[in-house]
Design a protein around this motif. Structure first.
Motif, PDB file in Angstrom:
ATOM      1  N   ALA A   1      -3.339  45.480  34.609  1.00 22.48           N
ATOM      2  CA  ALA A   1      -2.049  45.420  35.313  1.00 22.48           C
ATOM      3  C   ALA A   1      -0.909  45.751  34.370  1.00 22.48           C
ATOM      4  O   ALA A   1       0.006  46.521  34.704  1.00 22.48           O
ATOM      5  N   VAL A   2      -0.958  45.208  33.161  1.00 22.71           N
ATOM      6  CA  VAL A   2       0.079  45.492  32.162  1.00 22.71           C
ATOM      7  C   VAL A   2       0.037  46.967  31.770  1.00 22.71           C
ATOM      8  O   VAL A   2       1.077  47.611  31.601  1.00 22.71           O
ATOM      9  N   GLY A   3      -1.166  47.506  31.625  1.00 20.43           N
ATOM     10  CA  GLY A   3      -1.307  48.915  31.264  1.00 20.43           C
ATOM     11  C   GLY A   3      -0.681  49.843  32.291  1.00 20.43           C
ATOM     12  O   GLY A   3      -0.063  50.850  31.932  1.00 20.43           O
ATOM     13  N   GLU A   4      -0.842  49.525  33.568  1.00 16.82           N
ATOM     14  CA  GLU A   4      -0.226  50.333  34.634  1.00 16.82           C
ATOM     15  C   GLU A   4       1.293  50.349  34.468  1.00 16.82           C
ATOM     16  O   GLU A   4       1.941  51.399  34.582  1.00 16.82           O
ATOM     17  N   GLU A   5       1.871  49.175  34.201  1.00 18.93           N
ATOM     18  CA  GLU A   5       3.322  49.077  34.041  1.00 18.93           C
ATOM     19  C   GLU A   5       3.792  49.862  32.819  1.00 18.93           C
ATOM     20  O   GLU A   5       4.795  50.594  32.883  1.00 18.93           O
ATOM     21  N   ILE A   6       3.073  49.711  31.718  1.00 18.05           N
ATOM     22  CA  ILE A   6       3.476  50.376  30.478  1.00 18.05           C
ATOM     23  C   ILE A   6       3.345  51.888  30.603  1.00 18.05           C
ATOM     24  O   ILE A   6       4.164  52.635  30.053  1.00 18.05           O
ATOM     25  N   TYR A   7       2.332  52.360  31.335  1.00 16.79           N
ATOM     26  CA  TYR A   7       2.211  53.801  31.541  1.00 16.79           C
ATOM     27  C   TYR A   7       3.467  54.338  32.216  1.00 16.79           C
ATOM     28  O   TYR A   7       4.031  55.348  31.785  1.00 16.79           O
ATOM     29  N   ASP A   8       3.908  53.668  33.272  1.00 15.68           N
ATOM     30  CA  ASP A   8       5.105  54.120  33.991  1.00 15.68           C
ATOM     31  C   ASP A   8       6.346  54.068  33.106  1.00 15.68           C
ATOM     32  O   ASP A   8       7.193  54.960  33.150  1.00 15.68           O
ATOM     33  N   GLU A   9       6.443  53.032  32.283  1.00 14.83           N
ATOM     34  CA  GLU A   9       7.646  52.822  31.479  1.00 14.83           C
ATOM     35  C   GLU A   9       7.729  53.749  30.267  1.00 14.83           C
ATOM     36  O   GLU A   9       8.798  54.278  29.951  1.00 14.83           O
ATOM     37  N   LEU A  10       6.598  53.952  29.572  1.00 18.03           N
ATOM     38  CA  LEU A  10       6.653  54.569  28.251  1.00 18.03           C
ATOM     39  C   LEU A  10       5.782  55.807  28.059  1.00 18.03           C
ATOM     40  O   LEU A  10       5.920  56.489  27.041  1.00 18.03           O
ATOM     41  N   MET A  11       4.898  56.103  28.998  1.00 14.09           N
ATOM     42  CA  MET A  11       3.959  57.204  28.771  1.00 14.09           C
ATOM     43  C   MET A  11       4.098  58.367  29.733  1.00 14.09           C
ATOM     44  O   MET A  11       3.866  59.522  29.350  1.00 14.09           O
ATOM     45  N   ALA A  12       4.447  58.089  30.978  1.00 12.67           N
ATOM     46  CA  ALA A  12       4.421  59.127  32.011  1.00 12.67           C
ATOM     47  C   ALA A  12       5.246  60.347  31.639  1.00 12.67           C
ATOM     48  O   ALA A  12       4.860  61.489  31.932  1.00 12.67           O
ATOM     49  N   ASP A  13       6.379  60.136  30.970  1.00 12.97           N
ATOM     50  CA  ASP A  13       7.253  61.260  30.636  1.00 12.97           C
ATOM     51  C   ASP A  13       6.903  61.906  29.302  1.00 12.97           C
ATOM     52  O   ASP A  13       7.619  62.773  28.822  1.00 12.97           O
ATOM     53  N   LYS A  14       5.782  61.487  28.700  1.00  6.14           N
ATOM     54  CA  LYS A  14       5.391  62.040  27.400  1.00  6.14           C
ATOM     55  C   LYS A  14       4.152  62.928  27.494  1.00  6.14           C
ATOM     56  O   LYS A  14       3.572  63.300  26.474  1.00  6.14           O
ATOM     57  N   ILE A  15       3.741  63.259  28.695  1.00  2.20           N
ATOM     58  CA  ILE A  15       2.588  64.149  28.870  1.00  2.20           C
ATOM     59  C   ILE A  15       3.004  65.591  28.608  1.00  2.20           C
ATOM     60  O   ILE A  15       4.012  66.065  29.133  1.00  2.20           O
TER      61      ILE A  15
END
Length: 307
Positions: free
Chosen positions: A133-147
Protein backbone atom coordinates in the motif's frame (compact mmCIF):
# COMPACT_ATOMS: atom_id res chain seq x y z
CA UNK A 1 43.50 -19.30 -2.08
CA UNK A 2 41.05 -21.94 -0.85
CA UNK A 3 39.40 -19.36 1.38
CA UNK A 4 38.90 -16.99 -1.56
CA UNK A 5 37.54 -19.82 -3.67
CA UNK A 6 35.15 -20.74 -0.89
CA UNK A 7 33.86 -17.16 -0.68
CA UNK A 8 33.37 -17.04 -4.44
CA UNK A 9 31.42 -20.29 -4.37
CA UNK A 10 29.26 -19.00 -1.51
CA UNK A 11 28.54 -15.74 -3.34
CA UNK A 12 27.62 -17.73 -6.44
CA UNK A 13 25.33 -19.96 -4.37
CA UNK A 14 23.58 -16.92 -2.89
CA UNK A 15 23.26 -15.30 -6.32
CA UNK A 16 21.73 -18.47 -7.73
CA UNK A 17 19.32 -18.73 -4.80
CA UNK A 18 18.35 -15.06 -5.22
CA UNK A 19 17.74 -15.57 -8.93
CA UNK A 20 15.58 -18.66 -8.45
CA UNK A 21 13.56 -17.01 -5.67
CA UNK A 22 13.01 -13.96 -7.84
CA UNK A 23 11.87 -16.05 -10.81
CA UNK A 24 9.44 -17.95 -8.60
CA UNK A 25 8.04 -14.67 -7.22
CA UNK A 26 7.76 -13.20 -10.72
CA UNK A 27 5.84 -16.21 -12.02
CA UNK A 28 3.54 -16.06 -9.00
CA UNK A 29 2.87 -12.34 -9.47
CA UNK A 30 2.52 -12.44 -13.26
CA UNK A 31 -0.80 -11.36 -14.66
CA UNK A 32 -0.54 -7.60 -15.04
CA UNK A 33 -2.41 -5.76 -17.79
CA UNK A 34 -1.52 -6.56 -21.38
CA UNK A 35 -1.19 -3.85 -24.05
CA UNK A 36 -4.85 -3.92 -24.97
CA UNK A 37 -5.75 -3.62 -21.28
CA UNK A 38 -3.44 -0.71 -20.47
CA UNK A 39 -5.50 1.65 -18.33
CA UNK A 40 -3.35 4.63 -19.28
CA UNK A 41 -4.11 4.04 -22.95
CA UNK A 42 -7.80 3.71 -22.20
CA UNK A 43 -7.79 6.98 -20.29
CA UNK A 44 -6.07 8.65 -23.22
CA UNK A 45 -8.75 7.33 -25.56
CA UNK A 46 -6.40 4.92 -27.31
CA UNK A 47 -7.61 1.45 -28.27
CA UNK A 48 -4.85 -0.99 -29.17
CA UNK A 49 -5.70 -3.89 -31.42
CA UNK A 50 -5.27 -7.34 -29.85
CA UNK A 51 -1.88 -8.87 -30.59
CA UNK A 52 -0.86 -12.43 -31.34
CA UNK A 53 1.20 -13.73 -28.40
CA UNK A 54 4.84 -14.51 -29.14
CA UNK A 55 5.40 -16.95 -26.30
CA UNK A 56 9.10 -17.69 -26.71
CA UNK A 57 10.42 -14.12 -26.98
CA UNK A 58 10.55 -11.52 -24.20
CA UNK A 59 12.34 -8.38 -23.05
CA UNK A 60 14.09 -7.69 -19.74
CA UNK A 61 14.61 -4.12 -18.55
CA UNK A 62 16.81 -2.91 -15.73
CA UNK A 63 15.05 -0.16 -13.74
CA UNK A 64 17.48 2.35 -12.24
CA UNK A 65 18.57 4.90 -14.88
CA UNK A 66 17.29 2.54 -17.58
CA UNK A 67 13.52 2.64 -17.14
CA UNK A 68 13.51 5.30 -14.41
CA UNK A 69 15.62 8.38 -13.72
CA UNK A 70 17.67 7.72 -10.60
CA UNK A 71 17.44 4.80 -8.19
CA UNK A 72 13.99 3.41 -7.47
CA UNK A 73 14.98 2.25 -3.97
CA UNK A 74 16.24 5.76 -3.19
CA UNK A 75 12.86 7.24 -4.18
CA UNK A 76 11.21 4.53 -2.10
CA UNK A 77 13.44 5.34 0.88
CA UNK A 78 12.52 9.02 0.56
CA UNK A 79 8.87 8.08 0.74
CA UNK A 80 9.46 5.84 3.76
CA UNK A 81 11.38 8.61 5.52
CA UNK A 82 8.46 10.96 4.93
CA UNK A 83 6.29 8.37 6.70
CA UNK A 84 8.69 8.11 9.66
CA UNK A 85 10.02 4.65 8.85
CA UNK A 86 13.38 6.29 9.48
CA UNK A 87 14.72 9.84 9.54
CA UNK A 88 15.74 12.12 6.70
CA UNK A 89 19.20 12.40 8.25
CA UNK A 90 19.52 8.62 7.98
CA UNK A 91 18.44 8.91 4.36
CA UNK A 92 21.10 11.55 3.64
CA UNK A 93 23.68 9.46 5.45
CA UNK A 94 23.16 6.29 3.46
CA UNK A 95 22.97 8.27 0.22
CA UNK A 96 26.37 9.79 0.94
CA UNK A 97 27.92 6.48 1.96
CA UNK A 98 26.67 4.78 -1.17
CA UNK A 99 27.80 7.64 -3.40
CA UNK A 100 31.26 7.50 -1.85
CA UNK A 101 31.41 3.74 -2.28
CA UNK A 102 30.17 3.73 -5.87
CA UNK A 103 32.68 6.42 -6.83
CA UNK A 104 35.66 5.06 -4.88
CA UNK A 105 34.76 1.37 -4.74
CA UNK A 106 36.34 0.97 -1.29
CA UNK A 107 33.73 -1.01 0.57
CA UNK A 108 35.16 -4.07 2.30
CA UNK A 109 33.90 -7.61 1.80
CA UNK A 110 32.93 -7.70 5.49
CA UNK A 111 30.78 -4.60 5.05
CA UNK A 112 29.12 -6.09 1.98
CA UNK A 113 28.39 -9.28 3.91
CA UNK A 114 26.99 -7.30 6.83
CA UNK A 115 24.76 -5.26 4.53
CA UNK A 116 23.52 -8.44 2.87
CA UNK A 117 22.57 -9.93 6.23
CA UNK A 118 20.84 -6.74 7.38
CA UNK A 119 19.11 -5.89 4.10
CA UNK A 120 15.49 -4.81 4.48
CA UNK A 121 15.68 -5.15 8.27
CA UNK A 122 13.96 -1.78 8.53
CA UNK A 123 10.71 -3.45 7.42
CA UNK A 124 11.06 -6.42 9.76
CA UNK A 125 7.79 -7.04 11.52
CA UNK A 126 5.74 -5.11 8.97
CA UNK A 127 3.28 -6.82 6.67
CA UNK A 128 3.60 -7.26 2.93
CA UNK A 129 0.15 -5.73 2.59
CA UNK A 130 1.27 -2.56 4.39
CA UNK A 131 4.41 -2.13 2.28
CA UNK A 132 2.47 -2.74 -0.93
CA UNK A 133 0.00 0.00 0.00
CA UNK A 134 2.83 2.39 0.86
CA UNK A 135 4.63 1.47 -2.36
CA UNK A 136 1.57 2.40 -4.44
CA UNK A 137 1.47 5.83 -2.78
CA UNK A 138 5.20 6.43 -3.18
CA UNK A 139 5.09 5.45 -6.85
CA UNK A 140 2.47 8.14 -7.50
CA UNK A 141 4.33 10.74 -5.43
CA UNK A 142 7.96 10.22 -6.44
CA UNK A 143 8.35 7.79 -9.34
CA UNK A 144 5.60 8.18 -11.93
CA UNK A 145 7.11 11.33 -13.43
CA UNK A 146 10.62 9.86 -13.58
CA UNK A 147 9.98 7.18 -16.20
CA UNK A 148 12.08 7.59 -19.34
CA UNK A 149 9.55 7.95 -22.15
CA UNK A 150 12.04 6.55 -24.66
CA UNK A 151 12.60 3.38 -22.64
CA UNK A 152 8.89 3.05 -21.99
CA UNK A 153 8.31 3.21 -25.76
CA UNK A 154 10.82 0.39 -26.28
CA UNK A 155 8.96 -1.76 -23.75
CA UNK A 156 5.69 -1.01 -25.52
CA UNK A 157 7.26 -2.06 -28.80
CA UNK A 158 7.84 -5.53 -27.36
CA UNK A 159 4.32 -5.66 -25.93
CA UNK A 160 2.85 -4.66 -29.28
CA UNK A 161 4.81 -7.55 -30.83
CA UNK A 162 3.05 -9.92 -28.44
CA UNK A 163 6.11 -10.41 -26.26
CA UNK A 164 6.16 -10.35 -22.49
CA UNK A 165 8.22 -7.71 -20.68
CA UNK A 166 9.78 -7.99 -17.24
CA UNK A 167 11.68 -5.50 -15.11
CA UNK A 168 14.89 -6.85 -13.51
CA UNK A 169 16.13 -4.92 -10.50
CA UNK A 170 17.80 -5.06 -7.07
CA UNK A 171 14.75 -3.21 -5.76
CA UNK A 172 12.44 -5.33 -3.56
CA UNK A 173 10.27 -7.50 -5.79
CA UNK A 174 7.03 -6.07 -4.37
CA UNK A 175 8.02 -2.52 -5.33
CA UNK A 176 9.31 -3.72 -8.72
CA UNK A 177 5.97 -5.42 -9.35
CA UNK A 178 4.11 -2.17 -8.60
CA UNK A 179 6.26 -0.30 -11.13
CA UNK A 180 5.73 -3.03 -13.73
CA UNK A 181 1.97 -3.09 -13.22
CA UNK A 182 1.68 0.69 -13.43
CA UNK A 183 3.58 0.60 -16.74
CA UNK A 184 1.38 -2.19 -18.10
CA UNK A 185 4.26 -4.67 -18.19
CA UNK A 186 4.12 -8.40 -17.56
CA UNK A 187 5.91 -8.44 -14.23
CA UNK A 188 9.19 -8.00 -12.42
CA UNK A 189 12.22 -9.83 -11.11
CA UNK A 190 13.49 -8.23 -7.89
CA UNK A 191 15.17 -8.87 -4.57
CA UNK A 192 13.08 -11.26 -2.48
CA UNK A 193 12.71 -10.60 1.24
CA UNK A 194 11.79 -13.49 3.50
CA UNK A 195 8.27 -13.47 4.91
CA UNK A 196 6.42 -15.62 7.42
CA UNK A 197 2.62 -15.47 7.41
CA UNK A 198 2.71 -12.32 5.29
CA UNK A 199 5.14 -10.49 7.60
CA UNK A 200 8.75 -9.58 6.74
CA UNK A 201 11.44 -11.24 8.86
CA UNK A 202 14.13 -8.73 7.85
CA UNK A 203 16.19 -11.35 5.97
CA UNK A 204 16.80 -11.89 2.28
CA UNK A 205 16.22 -15.05 0.30
CA UNK A 206 19.72 -15.55 -1.05
CA UNK A 207 21.25 -12.21 -1.98
CA UNK A 208 20.42 -8.89 -3.57
CA UNK A 209 19.29 -9.33 -7.17
CA UNK A 210 22.39 -7.68 -8.55
CA UNK A 211 25.10 -8.57 -11.05
CA UNK A 212 25.23 -12.31 -11.66
CA UNK A 213 22.04 -12.84 -9.64
CA UNK A 214 20.11 -11.00 -12.36
CA UNK A 215 21.46 -13.39 -14.99
CA UNK A 216 20.44 -16.36 -12.84
CA UNK A 217 16.96 -14.86 -12.42
CA UNK A 218 16.50 -14.37 -16.16
CA UNK A 219 17.61 -17.94 -16.89
CA UNK A 220 15.35 -19.35 -14.19
CA UNK A 221 12.35 -17.37 -15.43
CA UNK A 222 13.05 -18.40 -19.03
CA UNK A 223 13.00 -22.04 -17.96
CA UNK A 224 9.70 -21.56 -16.12
CA UNK A 225 8.05 -19.63 -18.96
CA UNK A 226 9.40 -21.59 -21.92
CA UNK A 227 11.38 -18.68 -23.34
CA UNK A 228 14.09 -19.00 -25.95
CA UNK A 229 16.75 -16.65 -24.60
CA UNK A 230 18.31 -16.30 -28.04
CA UNK A 231 15.08 -14.55 -29.10
CA UNK A 232 15.01 -12.31 -26.03
CA UNK A 233 16.39 -8.79 -25.47
CA UNK A 234 17.95 -7.24 -22.36
CA UNK A 235 18.32 -3.53 -21.59
CA UNK A 236 20.51 -1.81 -18.99
CA UNK A 237 22.58 1.28 -18.24
CA UNK A 238 25.30 -0.34 -16.14
CA UNK A 239 28.38 -2.49 -16.57
CA UNK A 240 27.16 -4.38 -13.50
CA UNK A 241 24.45 -5.89 -15.68
CA UNK A 242 26.79 -7.34 -18.31
CA UNK A 243 26.00 -10.87 -17.04
CA UNK A 244 22.30 -10.28 -17.74
CA UNK A 245 22.96 -8.53 -21.04
CA UNK A 246 25.11 -11.47 -22.13
CA UNK A 247 22.38 -14.03 -21.42
CA UNK A 248 19.99 -12.88 -24.14
CA UNK A 249 20.34 -12.97 -27.91
CA UNK A 250 20.21 -9.18 -28.12
CA UNK A 251 21.53 -6.56 -25.71
CA UNK A 252 20.85 -2.82 -25.69
CA UNK A 253 22.73 -0.25 -23.62
CA UNK A 254 20.34 2.47 -22.38
CA UNK A 255 21.85 5.68 -20.98
CA UNK A 256 25.07 3.67 -20.49
CA UNK A 257 27.85 4.40 -18.05
CA UNK A 258 31.25 4.81 -19.68
CA UNK A 259 32.32 1.21 -19.06
CA UNK A 260 29.16 -0.25 -20.56
CA UNK A 261 29.36 2.14 -23.51
CA UNK A 262 32.87 0.87 -24.29
CA UNK A 263 31.81 -2.76 -24.01
CA UNK A 264 28.68 -2.16 -26.09
CA UNK A 265 30.78 -0.68 -28.87
CA UNK A 266 33.26 -3.55 -28.66
CA UNK A 267 30.49 -6.16 -28.83
CA UNK A 268 28.42 -4.15 -31.31
CA UNK A 269 25.45 -3.85 -28.99
CA UNK A 270 22.87 -1.19 -29.77
CA UNK A 271 23.19 2.01 -27.73
CA UNK A 272 20.29 4.32 -26.86
CA UNK A 273 20.83 7.48 -24.80
CA UNK A 274 17.82 9.52 -23.77
CA UNK A 275 19.85 11.98 -21.71
CA UNK A 276 20.84 15.38 -23.02
CA UNK A 277 23.09 18.10 -21.61
CA UNK A 278 22.05 19.23 -18.16
CA UNK A 279 19.65 16.32 -17.77
CA UNK A 280 22.50 13.84 -18.17
CA UNK A 281 24.51 15.71 -15.54
CA UNK A 282 21.60 15.59 -13.11
CA UNK A 283 21.27 11.85 -13.54
CA UNK A 284 24.91 11.36 -12.61
CA UNK A 285 24.53 11.61 -8.83
CA UNK A 286 21.50 9.30 -8.48
CA UNK A 287 23.16 6.80 -10.79
CA UNK A 288 25.92 6.10 -8.30
CA UNK A 289 23.25 4.84 -5.93
CA UNK A 290 21.73 2.33 -8.30
CA UNK A 291 23.28 -1.06 -7.69
CA UNK A 292 24.25 -0.58 -4.04
CA UNK A 293 21.35 1.56 -2.93
CA UNK A 294 19.34 -1.28 -1.42
CA UNK A 295 22.18 -2.20 0.90
CA UNK A 296 22.55 1.48 1.76
CA UNK A 297 18.88 1.78 2.59
CA UNK A 298 19.42 -1.06 4.99
CA UNK A 299 22.04 0.85 6.93
CA UNK A 300 19.65 3.74 7.39
CA UNK A 301 16.91 1.41 8.57
CA UNK A 302 19.17 -0.41 10.97
CA UNK A 303 20.40 2.88 12.43
CA UNK A 304 16.81 3.97 12.98
CA UNK A 305 15.84 0.68 14.62
CA UNK A 306 18.90 0.74 16.92
CA UNK A 307 17.99 4.24 18.15
Amino acid sequence: MWRRKGKRLELERLATLAGEASAEAASRMEGGPRPEEDSQSEQAGEHRAPVTPDLTAAAFFDVDNTMMMGASIFHFARGLAARNYFTTSDLAGFAWKQAKYRIGGKESKDNVSSSREQALSFVAGRSVEELNAVGEEIYDELMADKIWSGTRALAQMHLDAGQRVWLVTATPVELAAIIARRLGLTGALGTVAETVDGVYTGKLVGDLLHGRAKAHAVRALAAREGLNLKRCTAYSDSQNDIPMLSVTGKAVAINPDSALRDIARERQWEIRDFRTGRKAAKIGVPSVLGAGALAGAVAAGVAFRKR
